[in-house]
Design an enzyme around this catalytic site. Structure first.
Site, PDB file in Angstrom:
ATOM      1  N   HIS A 139     -44.558 -31.169   8.968  1.00 15.44           N
ATOM      2  CA  HIS A 139     -44.849 -30.307  10.122  1.00 15.44           C
ATOM      3  C   HIS A 139     -46.211 -30.751  10.667  1.00 15.44           C
ATOM      4  CE1 HIS A 139     -45.997 -26.530  12.159  1.00 15.44           C
ATOM      5  NE2 HIS A 139     -44.727 -26.171  12.097  1.00 15.44           N
ATOM      6  N   ASP A 216     -47.955 -28.161   1.300  1.00 13.58           N
ATOM      7  CA  ASP A 216     -47.640 -27.229   2.372  1.00 13.58           C
ATOM      8  C   ASP A 216     -46.401 -26.461   1.922  1.00 13.58           C
ATOM      9  OD1 ASP A 216     -46.457 -26.003   4.511  1.00 13.58           O
ATOM     10  OD2 ASP A 216     -46.549 -27.733   5.860  1.00 13.58           O
ATOM     11  N   LYS A 242     -43.535 -16.059   7.048  1.00 18.12           N
ATOM     12  CA  LYS A 242     -42.266 -16.732   6.722  1.00 18.12           C
ATOM     13  C   LYS A 242     -41.678 -16.175   5.428  1.00 18.12           C
ATOM     14  CE  LYS A 242     -43.742 -20.957   9.014  1.00 18.12           C
ATOM     15  NZ  LYS A 242     -42.927 -21.080  10.219  1.00 18.12           N
ATOM     16  N   CYS A 379     -41.983 -28.903  15.606  1.00 17.48           N
ATOM     17  CA  CYS A 379     -43.345 -29.339  15.244  1.00 17.48           C
ATOM     18  C   CYS A 379     -43.285 -30.482  14.237  1.00 17.48           C
ATOM     19  CB  CYS A 379     -44.183 -28.191  14.695  1.00 17.48           C
ATOM     20  SG  CYS A 379     -44.412 -26.866  15.863  1.00 17.48           S
TER      21      CYS A 379
HETATM   22  N1  PLP Z   1     -45.648 -26.111   7.558  1.00 15.02           N
HETATM   23  C1  PLP Z   1     -44.328 -25.931   7.665  1.00 15.02           C
HETATM   24  C2  PLP Z   1     -43.401 -26.734   6.798  1.00 15.02           C
HETATM   25  C3  PLP Z   1     -43.827 -25.016   8.579  1.00 15.02           C
HETATM   26  O1  PLP Z   1     -42.517 -24.842   8.698  1.00 15.02           O
HETATM   27  C4  PLP Z   1     -44.729 -24.283   9.373  1.00 15.02           C
HETATM   28  C5  PLP Z   1     -44.248 -23.354  10.407  1.00 15.02           C
HETATM   29  O2  PLP Z   1     -43.190 -23.507  10.943  1.00 15.02           O
HETATM   30  C6  PLP Z   1     -46.092 -24.486   9.196  1.00 15.02           C
HETATM   31  C7  PLP Z   1     -46.519 -25.412   8.280  1.00 15.02           C
HETATM   32  C8  PLP Z   1     -47.113 -23.734   9.994  1.00 15.02           C
HETATM   33  O3  PLP Z   1     -47.116 -22.383   9.635  1.00 15.02           O
HETATM   34  P1  PLP Z   1     -48.051 -21.350  10.429  1.00 15.02           P
HETATM   35  O4  PLP Z   1     -47.743 -21.566  11.885  1.00 15.02           O
HETATM   36  O5  PLP Z   1     -47.608 -20.027   9.918  1.00 15.02           O
HETATM   37  O6  PLP Z   1     -49.450 -21.678  10.101  1.00 15.02           O
END
Ligand code: PLP
Length: 422
Positions: A139, A216, A242, A379
């Protein structure tokens, strides 16, 4: 609340006898709403999961009954709020595998947590020519922060390739071991392919190189039981929203000796030991990394999430997995549907393209039937490039999702082909 139908006329699709999502659907007020006159089929859980009533109530309880700042006041409400806030920190430590509470830092989200590691740990250790390894399927939240710190320090970001099935190419990592590598940052679960990264192996390889392993976990905690000690990683980040919790709150877990050595990233109230006009000294972790008023109501809500999950039947996640497999089976049977990702043991979601139909049109057709999915690049633009697409459709699941919703997804895709296909 809608009660799902488990009557399924399709051959080979026996109803789930072991655990019924109807037993929890009433806990999630969002499931009562309709979209364009149809019951909502919420299949966008990887973007943000629905919140149970107990979580919403706990956030409201903070605002109604306990409103006060934390770690600042001597009055009763402030003490109550502080006590609850620190209890949740302790709960998070337990949730991540019985870790001490001072290894838990509250942040604004996974993004905030990874930026913290990049700007505090990364900025302190990276030198020109050093490397930060990520995977091709990260991401942007686990990529751009590393690019920023690489730019500031003269380090460079390299990607561990993924295989055709969407797995991390561990062979590449073994062949490319280098003492220039200082940080290996990987997702626990891919938000596009659902691949579960073998973090324990990646962390072991990182440590052999003298690097730290940052995970992550945004898509990990909603589907997997996480024990950071067993994973062997050094940092683990996730977002409350999430995990059926409030937005605006994340967690950074980190090993105590690393946290101890890390400088603060942001300055302000709450993170200091002593302040003079020209210089300051700082509080020990975790306070050192929590400048300013934290997301207090959200932390209250996260506490309620962890209580909810502790009481949830573990078969709920087996059910979720069966619904994901069922959705995949239904989509695979539709001519022109291309499924992305084939890693064994993948979790939580199905990502696909429909030949001749733009993913946004698929998303629009699904919405007309009440089915909420994500259509776009998720993303993860480097991964889109690797897959040879600009966007895909992603249906992502939670324990409250039903087989009927998987069928509504397949019906919506058929409809999209009829309406938008050539
Ligand atoms: N990493 C992963 C794998 C994600 O799916 C997401 C959000 O979709 C994020 C990071 C970013 O999360 P946040 O926007 O809650 O900081």
């Amino acid at each position: 609340m809608s009660s799902p139908s488990v009557v399924d006329p399709r051959p080979g699709a026996a109803p789930d006898q072991t655990w019924d999502p109807a037993s929890i659907r009433g806990d999630f007020p969002m499931l009562e709403r309709t979209i364009r006159g149809r019951p909502i089929a919420y299949l966008d859980n990887a973007a943000t999961a629905l919140k149970p009533r107990s979580v919403i109530d706990e956030v409201v309880r903070y605002y109604q009954d306990v409103t006060a700042n934390v770690a600042r006041g001597v009055h009763t409400a402030s003490q109550e709020a502080t006590e609850r806030f620190e209890t949740v920190r302790h709960q998070v430590g337990m949730f991540l595998g019985s870790r001490p509470a001072d290894e838990v830092v509250f942040t604004s989200g996974t993004t905030g947590a990874i930026n913290l590691v990049a700007q505090s740990y990364g900025r302190a250790v990276l030198r020109p020519g050093d490397e930060v390894l990520v995977t091709e399927m990260e991401h942007h939240s686990n990529l751009v922060p590393w690019q920023l710190v690489a730019e500031q320090t003269g380090a460079r970001v390299r990607a561990i390739p993924i295989t055709g099935s969407g797995e991390v190419d561990l062979g590449w990592l073994e062949r490319n071991r280098s003492d220039r590598t200082k940080i290996v940052a990987v997702c626990h679960v891919s938000n596009v392919l659902g691949t579960v990264v073998p973090v324990a192996r990646v962390a072991a390889l990182a440590h052999e190189m003298g690097a730290v392993c940052v995970v992550d976990g945004a898509q990990g905690v909603p589907h997997l039981r996480v024990d950071v000690g067993a994973l062997g990683c050094d940092f683990y980040a996730f977002s409350a929203h999430k995990l059926f919790g409030p937005t605006g709150l994340g967690v950074l877990w980190g090993r105590q000796p690393l946290f101890e050595r890390m400088p603060p990233w942001q300055g302000g109230g709450g993170m200091i030991a002593r302040v003079e006009i020209e210089k300051s000294s700082f509080a020990p972790p975790p306070a050192r990394f929590e400048a300013g008023t934290p997301p207090i109501a959200e932390v209250f809500g996260l506490g309620a999430v962890l209580d909810y999950l502790a009481a949830l039947d573990r078969r709920a996640f087996e059910h979720e997995d069966r619904v994901v497999r069922y959705a995949e089976e239904l989509l695979r049977a539709i001519p022109g549907v291309i499924l992305h990702g084939a890693a064994p043991g993948r979790v939580g979601l199905v990502t696909f393209s429909v030949e001749g139909v733009h993913p946004h049109d698929v998303g629009t057709a699904l919405d007309a039937g009440g089915v909420a999915v994500r259509a776009g690049h998720h993303c993860a633009q480097p991964l889109m490039a690797r897959l040879g697409v600009t966007a895909t459709v992603r249906a992502s699941f939670a324990p409250y999702n039903t087989r009927r919703e998987a069928e509504a997804l397949a019906e919506g895709v058929e409809q999209a082909k009829r309406v938008f296909g050539q």
